[in-house]
Design an enzyme around this catalytic site. Structure first.
Site, PDB file in Angstrom:
ATOM      1  N   LYS A  36       0.815  -1.228   0.000  1.00 28.70           N
ATOM      2  CA  LYS A  36       0.000   0.000   0.000  1.00 28.70           C
ATOM      3  C   LYS A  36       0.838   1.264   0.000  1.00 28.70           C
ATOM      4  O   LYS A  36       0.409   2.277  -0.531  1.00 28.70           O
ATOM      5  CB  LYS A  36      -0.948  -0.018   1.203  1.00 28.70           C
ATOM      6  N   ARG A 130      -6.288  -1.038  17.582  1.00 27.61           N
ATOM      7  CA  ARG A 130      -6.858  -0.858  16.260  1.00 27.61           C
ATOM      8  C   ARG A 130      -7.736  -2.089  16.033  1.00 27.61           C
ATOM      9  O   ARG A 130      -8.611  -2.341  16.844  1.00 27.61           O
ATOM     10  CB  ARG A 130      -5.761  -0.669  15.186  1.00 27.61           C
TER      11      ARG A 130
HETATM   12  C1  LIG Z   1       0.133  -1.288   6.750  1.00 26.54           C
HETATM   13  C2  LIG Z   1       0.073  -2.610   7.397  1.00 26.54           C
HETATM   14  C3  LIG Z   1       1.239  -3.402   7.497  1.00 26.54           C
HETATM   15  C4  LIG Z   1       2.603  -2.924   7.056  1.00 26.54           C
HETATM   16  O1  LIG Z   1       3.154  -2.078   8.030  1.00 26.54           O
HETATM   17  P1  LIG Z   1       4.653  -1.505   7.886  1.00 26.54           P
HETATM   18  O2  LIG Z   1       4.846  -0.755   9.138  1.00 26.54           O
HETATM   19  O3  LIG Z   1       4.642  -0.615   6.684  1.00 26.54           O
HETATM   20  O4  LIG Z   1       5.554  -2.659   7.733  1.00 26.54           O
HETATM   21  C5  LIG Z   1       1.105  -4.658   8.052  1.00 26.54           C
HETATM   22  N1  LIG Z   1      -0.085  -5.109   8.503  1.00 26.54           N
HETATM   23  C6  LIG Z   1      -1.225  -4.375   8.448  1.00 26.54           C
HETATM   24  C7  LIG Z   1      -2.485  -4.937   8.981  1.00 26.54           C
HETATM   25  C8  LIG Z   1      -1.173  -3.094   7.902  1.00 26.54           C
HETATM   26  O5  LIG Z   1      -2.299  -2.354   7.858  1.00 26.54           O
END
Ligand SMILES: *Cc1c(COP(=O)(O)O)cnc(C)c1O
Length: 358
Positions: A36, A130
């Site tokens: 993303k 969250r």
């Molecule tokens: C965005 C996201 C990640 C990735 O997190 P980073 O800190 O960029 O490695 C992993 N798991 C979930 C559920 C996320 O929303």
């Protein structure tokens, strides 16, 4: 037209992938690359696709999963599905992260319609507040119901930390995930394939002198670390990685000697905020053609340390270049190092061009 633009150094990014990939495989962890932050850009995806140690591509947005359907990697929706997108989830995601029985029932019905088995990872909230089940009994009740469904397979457990509550992963909080896994095995005689122990903030546990990643965690989901070359629990750079695989470049459109203190009665700025200025006398001010519409001011830092950020409106970034060694001219480019927020927003902005080098 080439500016503003984000410049991606493919060689550096490839080396970043290789470093983290070998670290994770050394610890018997499978890798979910989270796509993303670069908006699943096809050229970045192509490069990730070549990394054999990446098993899964995860994204929070179905549109991004849709964009790389040709990839052989398993596609995972890592944001809880909206009920309104259930048909697309079944069609485009092999696996989705879930915490609501109501949604899982809809997934089951839709999977039956599409003659598929859909795999789910149940999210557990270990304190970051969250997504995820906070009460264990609610989780077990949910599992009991899901086991009755014909088209849903419980694939694993997952946790997300250091996102909202900024909670640091530890053997203590992640140990709960293993406890829950054992309880599920006992109660339901159910073995889980994936125990996903977090994101880039869990990486530090692989090298920590004082703490460890608990045995049984077998997957991590990595977004930021690949891109920016650092772990994110404490923000420490990996020496062996590149922090500058992504660079932002923008172009100077004005350079003039002007006061540092605005002239006239001060009202509110372009975003309705009452600004505060310090009078430092006259300065050499420069306008760069990029603005808050593309990137937040706090998320970029000029590579030339003698440049000071003054502020930005939606399309204009103002810099103080009084003290720079380099004699900048109109038409020159200024380079900025990037953070998670600026990579995310510039990849999302259609005005910021994407250039791939090497
Ligand atoms: C965005 C996201 C990640 C990735 O997190 P980073 O800190 O960029 O490695 C992993 N798991 C979930 C559920 C996320 O929303």
């Amino acid at each position: 037209m080439k500016n503003p633009r984000i410049v991606v150094d493919r060689t550096k990014l490839r080396e970043n992938l290789a470093f983290i990939a070998s670290k994770l495989t050394d610890h018997a962890l499978s890798i979910m690359a989270v796509t993303k932050v670069f908006n699943a850009h096809p050229q970045v995806i192509a490069l990730y696709d070549e990394c054999p140690d990446i098993t899964y591509f995860g994204d929070s947005r179905i549109e991004n999963l849709m964009s790389y359907q040709n990839s052989k990697k398993q596609k995972v929706l890592i944001r809880l599905p909206m009920i309104s997108e259930v048909p697309e989830v079944i069609q485009y995601a092999d696996i989705s992260f879930n915490s609501e029985l109501t949604t899982i029932r809809q997934l089951d019905q839709e999977a039956a319609k599409q003659k598929k088995t859909h795999r789910i990872v149940l999210m557990v909230d270990l304190g970051d507040l969250r997504e995820g089940f906070f009460e264990r009994e609610e989780l077990y009740d949910c599992i009991q119901e899901v086991l009755k469904m014909d088209n849903i397979q419980i694939y694993g457990l997952g946790v997300n930390l250091t996102c909202y509550g900024a909670i640091i992963p530890s053997s203590k909080n992640l140990g709960n995930l293993i406890e829950i896994q054992n309880e599920i095995k006992q109660r339901f005689d159910l073995s889980l394939e994936m125990i996903s122990g977090g994101n880039s903030s869990s990486l530090y546990l692989l090298d920590s002198p004082t703490d460890i990643l608990p045995e049984g965690i077998n997957n991590l989901r990595i977004g930021e670390s690949f891109v920016l070359g650092r772990e994110t629990a404490y923000g420490a750079d990996y020496e062996q990685m590149h922090q500058d695989a992504f660079t932002l470049a923008a172009e100077i459109v004005e350079i003039k000697e002007k006061p540092s203190y605005p002239v006239g009665e001060i009202g509110v700025d372009a975003f309705g905020k009452k600004p505060h200025y310090v009078d430092k006398g006259n300065m050499k001010r420069c306008i760069v053609a990029i603005g808050q519409q593309d990137v937040a001011l706090d998320d970029i830092a000029p590579k030339d340390k003698a440049i000071e950020l003054l502020g930005a409106s939606s399309d204009h970034l103002l810099l103080d270049i009084t003290h720079t060694k380099q004699e900048y001219q109109v038409g020159d480019e200024i380079e900025f190092s990037m953070s998670y927020g600026s990579v995310l927003s510039t990849f999302t902005s259609k005005y910021v061009k994407k250039e791939f080098i090497r």
